[in-house]
Design a protein around this motif. Structure first.
Motif, mmCIF file in Angstrom:
data_model
loop_
_atom_site.group_PDB
_atom_site.id
_atom_site.type_symbol
_atom_site.label_atom_id
_atom_site.label_comp_id
_atom_site.label_asym_id
_atom_site.label_seq_id
_atom_site.Cartn_x
_atom_site.Cartn_y
_atom_site.Cartn_z
ATOM 1 N N HIS A 112 -38.546 6.665 26.789
ATOM 2 C CA HIS A 112 -38.169 6.208 28.260
ATOM 3 C C HIS A 112 -39.088 6.753 29.503
ATOM 4 O O HIS A 112 -39.319 7.824 29.472
ATOM 5 C CB HIS A 112 -36.666 6.359 28.506
ATOM 6 C CG HIS A 112 -35.779 5.733 27.622
ATOM 7 N ND1 HIS A 112 -35.940 4.564 26.991
ATOM 8 C CD2 HIS A 112 -34.835 6.299 26.583
ATOM 9 C CE1 HIS A 112 -34.921 4.405 26.147
ATOM 10 N NE2 HIS A 112 -34.356 5.358 25.853
ATOM 11 N N GLY A 113 -39.240 5.785 30.397
ATOM 12 C CA GLY A 113 -39.732 6.320 31.774
ATOM 13 C C GLY A 113 -38.560 6.035 32.685
ATOM 14 O O GLY A 113 -37.582 6.347 32.484
ATOM 15 N N GLU A 114 -39.294 6.278 33.997
ATOM 16 C CA GLU A 114 -38.138 6.387 35.149
ATOM 17 C C GLU A 114 -38.561 5.189 36.421
ATOM 18 O O GLU A 114 -39.807 5.075 36.482
ATOM 19 C CB GLU A 114 -38.212 7.677 35.884
ATOM 20 C CG GLU A 114 -37.809 8.855 34.998
ATOM 21 C CD GLU A 114 -37.834 9.921 35.452
ATOM 22 O OE1 GLU A 114 -38.206 10.155 36.785
ATOM 23 O OE2 GLU A 114 -37.717 11.046 34.816
ATOM 24 N N LEU A 115 -37.755 4.787 37.057
ATOM 25 C CA LEU A 115 -37.953 3.932 38.201
ATOM 26 C C LEU A 115 -36.744 4.300 39.286
ATOM 27 O O LEU A 115 -35.823 3.941 39.060
ATOM 28 C CB LEU A 115 -37.724 2.509 37.673
ATOM 29 C CG LEU A 115 -38.013 1.410 39.134
ATOM 30 C CD1 LEU A 115 -39.361 1.728 39.371
ATOM 31 C CD2 LEU A 115 -37.800 -0.069 38.637
ATOM 32 N N THR A 116 -37.698 4.671 40.366
ATOM 33 C CA THR A 116 -36.576 4.951 41.419
ATOM 34 C C THR A 116 -37.495 4.645 42.846
ATOM 35 O O THR A 116 -38.438 4.250 42.944
ATOM 36 C CB THR A 116 -36.584 6.661 41.497
ATOM 37 O OG1 THR A 116 -37.895 7.250 41.816
ATOM 38 C CG2 THR A 116 -35.898 7.168 40.317
ATOM 39 N N ARG A 175 -44.421 7.023 30.316
ATOM 40 C CA ARG A 175 -45.089 8.143 29.432
ATOM 41 C C ARG A 175 -46.028 7.440 28.444
ATOM 42 O O ARG A 175 -45.724 6.402 27.690
ATOM 43 C CB ARG A 175 -43.798 8.679 28.992
ATOM 44 C CG ARG A 175 -42.926 9.611 29.555
ATOM 45 C CD ARG A 175 -42.052 10.623 28.767
ATOM 46 N NE ARG A 175 -41.452 11.438 29.571
ATOM 47 C CZ ARG A 175 -41.753 12.632 30.352
ATOM 48 N NH1 ARG A 175 -42.978 12.925 29.917
ATOM 49 N NH2 ARG A 175 -41.219 13.241 30.960
ATOM 50 N N GLN A 176 -47.315 8.033 28.303
ATOM 51 C CA GLN A 176 -48.432 7.494 27.499
ATOM 52 C C GLN A 176 -48.648 8.744 26.538
ATOM 53 O O GLN A 176 -48.693 9.803 26.561
ATOM 54 C CB GLN A 176 -49.461 7.005 28.373
ATOM 55 C CG GLN A 176 -49.142 5.989 29.260
ATOM 56 C CD GLN A 176 -50.374 5.552 30.333
ATOM 57 O OE1 GLN A 176 -51.010 6.410 30.738
ATOM 58 N NE2 GLN A 176 -50.338 4.502 30.339
ATOM 59 N N TYR A 227 -45.820 15.205 23.110
ATOM 60 C CA TYR A 227 -46.956 14.778 22.887
ATOM 61 C C TYR A 227 -47.493 13.571 23.892
ATOM 62 O O TYR A 227 -47.819 12.450 23.425
ATOM 63 C CB TYR A 227 -46.921 13.875 21.466
ATOM 64 C CG TYR A 227 -46.964 15.274 20.435
ATOM 65 C CD1 TYR A 227 -48.008 15.636 19.876
ATOM 66 C CD2 TYR A 227 -45.877 15.678 20.124
ATOM 67 C CE1 TYR A 227 -48.363 16.719 18.878
ATOM 68 C CE2 TYR A 227 -45.729 16.851 18.980
ATOM 69 C CZ TYR A 227 -46.869 17.224 18.556
ATOM 70 O OH TYR A 227 -46.942 18.192 17.581
ATOM 71 N N THR A 228 -46.852 13.652 25.057
ATOM 72 C CA THR A 228 -47.056 12.438 26.092
ATOM 73 C C THR A 228 -47.638 13.034 27.495
ATOM 74 O O THR A 228 -47.406 14.231 27.793
ATOM 75 C CB THR A 228 -45.579 11.738 26.283
ATOM 76 O OG1 THR A 228 -44.792 12.539 27.013
ATOM 77 C CG2 THR A 228 -45.081 10.955 24.971
ATOM 78 N N GLU A 229 -48.137 12.090 28.295
ATOM 79 C CA GLU A 229 -48.557 12.350 29.630
ATOM 80 C C GLU A 229 -47.799 11.690 30.454
ATOM 81 O O GLU A 229 -47.548 10.477 30.272
ATOM 82 C CB GLU A 229 -49.943 12.199 29.949
ATOM 83 C CG GLU A 229 -50.860 13.199 29.127
ATOM 84 C CD GLU A 229 -50.934 14.628 29.930
ATOM 85 O OE1 GLU A 229 -50.283 15.067 30.499
ATOM 86 O OE2 GLU A 229 -52.126 15.274 29.741
ATOM 87 N N SER A 230 -47.174 12.181 31.543
ATOM 88 C CA SER A 230 -46.545 11.229 32.559
ATOM 89 C C SER A 230 -47.441 10.752 33.381
ATOM 90 O O SER A 230 -48.395 11.349 34.163
ATOM 91 C CB SER A 230 -45.436 12.141 33.297
ATOM 92 O OG SER A 230 -44.368 12.679 32.302
ATOM 93 N N LYS A 231 -47.183 9.389 33.798
ATOM 94 C CA LYS A 231 -48.338 8.541 34.808
ATOM 95 C C LYS A 231 -47.306 8.026 35.756
ATOM 96 O O LYS A 231 -46.282 7.342 35.561
ATOM 97 C CB LYS A 231 -48.866 7.467 34.090
ATOM 98 C CG LYS A 231 -49.901 6.683 34.957
ATOM 99 C CD LYS A 231 -50.802 5.763 34.285
ATOM 100 C CE LYS A 231 -52.077 6.566 33.517
ATOM 101 N NZ LYS A 231 -52.808 5.432 33.074
#
Length: 485
Positions: free
Chosen positions: A129-133, A146-147, A475-479
């Motif tokens: 999951h990602g985030e939206l704020t 997350r990629q 194993y991810t990067e946050s963009k």
């Protein structure tokens, strides 16, 4: 090439690069030794620096396609890998026994634990999951996705050749990364068999590459020196981990480190002594003591110290020692002669300082690398085995008086992977657990490992976590995307 070492299990002996099995670039090989007999059981391709470059090329060629693969498809492949491994659990256990030496029951337990990482990350693959704020100013939205971090080099140890591989491969594949697995040269066969299993499960060519090699330093440096490689996950000694971190720093590679341990096992006067002994046997003797989570130092409060030591010695002394292929044996050999020599040295040092041997106390002569399960009483401060990982079936017992003293003794190490606490007082148990400087605590439990839990240490025991949701996030990067609508 294939070895017929285990009936019903495909065990390749060549390198897996880009979906193809091939010999080493220079055609060199190395022998795999059965620790129970000291005899050669297989000959494996010895990967070169050129082979390392081919692995990176293959992982790079597969990277975009795998990252773009739908999470549900990645999940289905991992689930098939779980099913295949579970169907062949006895064959995998036999393979582990042959190249690692552990008792069959331990090996079977490892296979089941290893397979669970495929099942857990099959489930987690669809939950990245990602985030939206909304920005506090209200000017825009803050979107975080997350990629996949990119190509990952996975370096695994010999003591859990299946579980340490799946604990890294599972989350990497779930996150959309391609990998190069460099297994320990003492136990390459299990990793190669897992590579074959993953191909059968449907992993595309180049997504998983397996590179056994005796040239660990040059091969590792070559891979980490390639700017296309963006992740390092290593399980092994703190000394080697420090060296790899220095190499990884040149390319600023994200690094996860699961390093050495020196686990304290605290038993308070109010503990359920029978439960504490049960936990001690699990925490000490899992894999014959050759585990980073193994209880390394036993601290027993004065009121129960004598009884705890005597009963622990009775249990340890009753264990049957012999080749793990005989399922009646509870303890197999150590991995090699160097391991026997180290354990002998540590025990000899403690005895020379005044420790008393309650049971065992020496190597077992004959074929293979066997050491008798050992309990040492009255181990004095300054003994080497209180400062170093024993990595063998030896339990040193130290007496303490107060809770504060127990905490101080437990924390008097540069390591901080796991601690064990036995007490009948829940408040004390939680209080002591919070005070212990370790990444994990077994409170009235002798086993902490679980694919759904974050596994890792503090201080010199490592960086990052494996297992649980956190293990995939590694194993991810946050963009961050700033957007307004």
């Amino acid at each position: 090439m294939l070895t017929d070492l285990v009936t019903g299990l495909e065990v390749p002996t060549d390198l897996l690069i880009g979906g193809r099995w091939s010999p080493a670039d220079d055609a060199s090989t190395f022998d795999v030794i059965d620790p129970a007999t000291a005899g050669v059981i297989a000959t494996v391709a010895n990967g070169t620096v050129a082979d390392a470059g081919r692995c990176v090329d293959a992982a790079a060629a597969a990277a975009a396609g795998w990252a773009a693969t739908a999470p549900r498809e990645r999940s289905s492949i991992l689930r098939r890998a779980f099913d295949l491994m579970t169907d062949r659990e006895e064959q995998f256990a036999e393979l582990i026994v042959r190249e690692n030496g552990k008792a069959f029951a331990d090996a079977l337990g490892e296979v089941r634990y290893a397979a669970e990482f495929f099942r857990w990350y099959a489930e987690e693959a669809v939950r990245l999951h990602g985030e939206l704020t909304t920005a506090p100013s209200g000017s825009n939205r803050i979107m975080v996705v997350r990629q996949p971090i990119g190509i990952a080099l996975l370096i695994t140890p010999w003591n859990f050749p299946a579980a340490m591989a799946t604990r890294k491969i599972g989350p990497a594949l779930a996150a959309g990364c391609t990998v190069i697995l460099k297994p320990a040269s003492d136990t390459p066969l299990t990793a190669l068999a897992i590579g074959a299993l993953l191909a059968q499960a449907g992993v595309p060519d180049g997504v998983v590459n397996v590179l056994p090699s005796r040239r660990s330093g040059p091969v590792g440096e070559a891979i980490l020196g390639d700017p296309r490689v963006r992740k390092l996950s290593f399980t092994g000694s703190t000394e080697v981990g420090r060296s790899l971190l220095r190499v990884a720093a040149e390319q600023v590679i994200s690094s996860s480190m699961e390093l050495g341990g020196n686990a304290p096992f605290l038993v308070f006067d109010d503990a359920d002594l029978e439960a504490a002994l049960d936990g001690a046997m699990v925490a000490k003797m899992r894999n014959g003591g050759e585990a980073c989570t193994a209880a390394n130092r036993f601290y027993a409060q004065a009121g129960i110290a004598e009884e705890f030591t005597e009963r622990l010695a009775q249990r340890m002394g009753a264990l049957t020692v012999g080749p793990g292929i005989d399922r009646a044996n509870a303890v197999g050999p150590l991995v090699n002669q160097a391991a026997v020599d180290k354990v002998s040295e540590l025990v000899g040092d403690a005895v020379s300082r005044g420790a008393t041997v309650s049971t065992g106390g020496g190597a077992i002569t004959g074929d293979g690398y066997f050491y008798a399960p050992t309990v040492l009483a009255g181990v004095p401060a300054g003994s080497q085995l209180l400062d170093e990982e024993i990595f063998g079936p030896v339990a040193p017992v130290v007496t303490f008086e107060t809770e504060a003293e127990a905490i101080a003794l437990a924390n008097s190490t540069e390591f901080g992977l796991v601690s064990y606490v036995y007490t009948g007082d829940l408040a004390r148990g939680l209080r002591v657990s919070e005070a212990l400087e370790s990444g994990m605590v077994g409170l009235n439990r002798g086993l902490v490992s679980d694919p759904a839990a974050p596994f890792g240490g503090v201080k010199q025991s490592g960086l990052g976590r494996e297992g649980g949701h956190e293990g995939m996030v590694e194993y991810t990067e946050s963009k961050y995307i700033a957007v307004a609508w």
